[in-house]
Design a protein around this motif. Structure first.
Motif, mmCIF file in Angstrom:
data_model
loop_
_atom_site.group_PDB
_atom_site.id
_atom_site.type_symbol
_atom_site.label_atom_id
_atom_site.label_comp_id
_atom_site.label_asym_id
_atom_site.label_seq_id
_atom_site.Cartn_x
_atom_site.Cartn_y
_atom_site.Cartn_z
ATOM 1 N N ASP A 28 6.117 1.857 -3.510
ATOM 2 C CA ASP A 28 5.120 0.822 -3.206
ATOM 3 C C ASP A 28 5.620 -0.575 -3.572
ATOM 4 O OD1 ASP A 28 3.447 2.812 -2.375
ATOM 5 O OD2 ASP A 28 1.764 2.220 -3.646
ATOM 6 N N ASP A 29 4.880 -1.562 -3.090
ATOM 7 C CA ASP A 29 5.060 -2.977 -3.439
ATOM 8 C C ASP A 29 6.408 -3.556 -2.987
ATOM 9 O OD1 ASP A 29 2.714 -2.314 -4.692
ATOM 10 O OD2 ASP A 29 3.307 -2.980 -6.690
ATOM 11 N N HIS A 89 1.071 -1.792 3.057
ATOM 12 C CA HIS A 89 0.424 -1.791 1.732
ATOM 13 C C HIS A 89 -0.374 -3.093 1.572
ATOM 14 C CE1 HIS A 89 -0.164 -0.406 -2.326
ATOM 15 N NE2 HIS A 89 0.703 -1.210 -2.910
ATOM 16 N N HIS A 93 -1.756 -7.534 -1.391
ATOM 17 C CA HIS A 93 -2.108 -6.592 -2.465
ATOM 18 C C HIS A 93 -3.476 -6.881 -3.085
ATOM 19 C CE1 HIS A 93 -1.298 -3.739 -5.769
ATOM 20 N NE2 HIS A 93 -0.304 -3.300 -5.016
ATOM 21 N N PRO A 128 -3.800 -0.550 -2.125
ATOM 22 C CA PRO A 128 -3.367 -1.063 -3.426
ATOM 23 C C PRO A 128 -4.272 -0.541 -4.545
ATOM 24 C CG PRO A 128 -3.301 -2.813 -1.804
ATOM 25 C CD PRO A 128 -3.940 -1.634 -1.130
ATOM 26 N N HIS A 218 7.580 2.822 -7.388
ATOM 27 C CA HIS A 218 7.583 1.431 -6.943
ATOM 28 C C HIS A 218 9.013 0.955 -6.699
ATOM 29 C CE1 HIS A 218 3.545 1.840 -8.605
ATOM 30 N NE2 HIS A 218 3.204 0.842 -7.792
HETATM 31 ZN ZN LIG Z 1 0.814 -1.568 -4.976
#
Ligand SMILES: [Zn+2]
Length: 305
Positions: A28-29, A89, A93, A128, A218
């Motif tokens: 993620d991110d 995503h 966020h 998120p 992540h």
């Molecule tokens: Zn995230």
């Protein structure tokens, strides 16, 4: 006949124990801030190399399109060109608990417009903080939007606080502390394996089987550095790494909580909640002070001696 029955029994016994536990790896991110141990390009190249070294053909990167500046864009192109999936995503966020449906929807769409340009864009949406909307209006509003744009909800089953270990690592470096990478790797792998087996056991308790899992990680320096160590440990404990698309074929993909939740623990925690379990929906490794203490004792203190 006796022989046949015997063979059959052996076959049944073997097929039940040889069935590997399975999980897909997701990050993620992406592209997450990179200005500590590695710069963004080094992180991406290291991560791609390590995945290749351990024969992982494809993982998924859930991107926040707001972070697509020149460097971030180059990083995402490296992942894209290496054959990994690029998914949504949101743009910025947002926390769905603090955002109304219209703004959240627009943020999702903004990311969609930017991310769909990648070769390996895949219409999967990861909420998120895993927050899917605490009211029926918000939850169902986003479900409708996802289906309208042909998206699947990219839920996770294996929750953890890997991002907090990264925070501790980068903070120690900023403070000029020496960090023993081997010990850090050991802690990272151990913490992740603990939460993975916890959620797998919770799944077995409530489903009677180990489902195809989705691991939440992540896009960070420690992921790039230690993903190979984690994969080695997983395989050593009988896990098989599968693609994300295969993982979402599991029937649990269809499971939905009856009421909207304020805080989502991930799919396995939600299934447990649906079966009446109230405690232990978040594993104890998902705790900042627990991780601080281990980092202090296992990574910092020992490396100073
Ligand atoms: Zn995230």
């Amino acid at each position: 006949m006796k022989n046949l029955i015997f063979t059959l029994l052996i076959w049944i016994a073997l097929s039940s124990i040889s069935h590997a536990k399975q999980l897909a790896i997701t990050f993620d991110d992406a592209p997450r801030s990179a200005n500590g141990y590695m710069d963004g390009q080094t992180r991406a190249k290291t991560l791609i190399e390590n995945l290749k070294k351990y024969h992982i053909g494809q993982v998924a990167f859930f991107s926040n399109s707001r972070a697509l500046n020149d460097e971030g864009m180059k990083r995402m192109q490296l992942y894209d060109n290496a054959g990994h999936l690029i998914a949504n995503h949101t743009h910025s966020h947002p926390n769905f608990l603090e955002t109304n449906l219209a703004n959240y929807h627009e943020d999702f769409l903004q990311a969609h417009r930017l991310l769909k340009e990648f070769h390996n864009f895949a219409p999967y949406f990861r909420f998120p903080y895993l927050r899917e909307g605490e009211t029926l209006e918000k939850r169902d509003g986003m479900r409708e939007a996802l289906s309208k744009y042909g998206y699947k909800n990219a839920y996770i089953t294996l929750n953890n606080y890997d991002w907090y270990i990264e925070d501790l690592f980068q903070k120690a470096l900023r403070e000029g502390k020496e960090v023993d990478l081997q010990r850090l790797s050991h802690m990272y792998v151990d913490v992740l394996m603990q939460s993975i087996s916890y959620y797998d056991n919770l799944a077995i308790k409530h489903l009677g089987r180990s489902p195809k899992h989705v691991l939440l990680l992540h896009e960070m320096d420690i992921s790039a550095l230690f993903i190979g160590d984690l994969i080695e440990q997983l395989r050593g404990e009988g896990w098989e790494i599968i693609s994300m698309e295969e993982a979402y074929q599991d029937p649990i993909a269809k499971y939905e909580t009856e009421k909207p939740l304020k805080y989502n623990p991930g799919k396995i925690g939600e299934i447990a909640l649906g079966k009446g379990q109230r405690k232990g929906l978040w594993h104890y490794t998902l705790d900042e002070s627990y991780l601080e203490q281990r980092f202090e004792q296992e990574v910092l203190l020992l490396s100073e001696n």
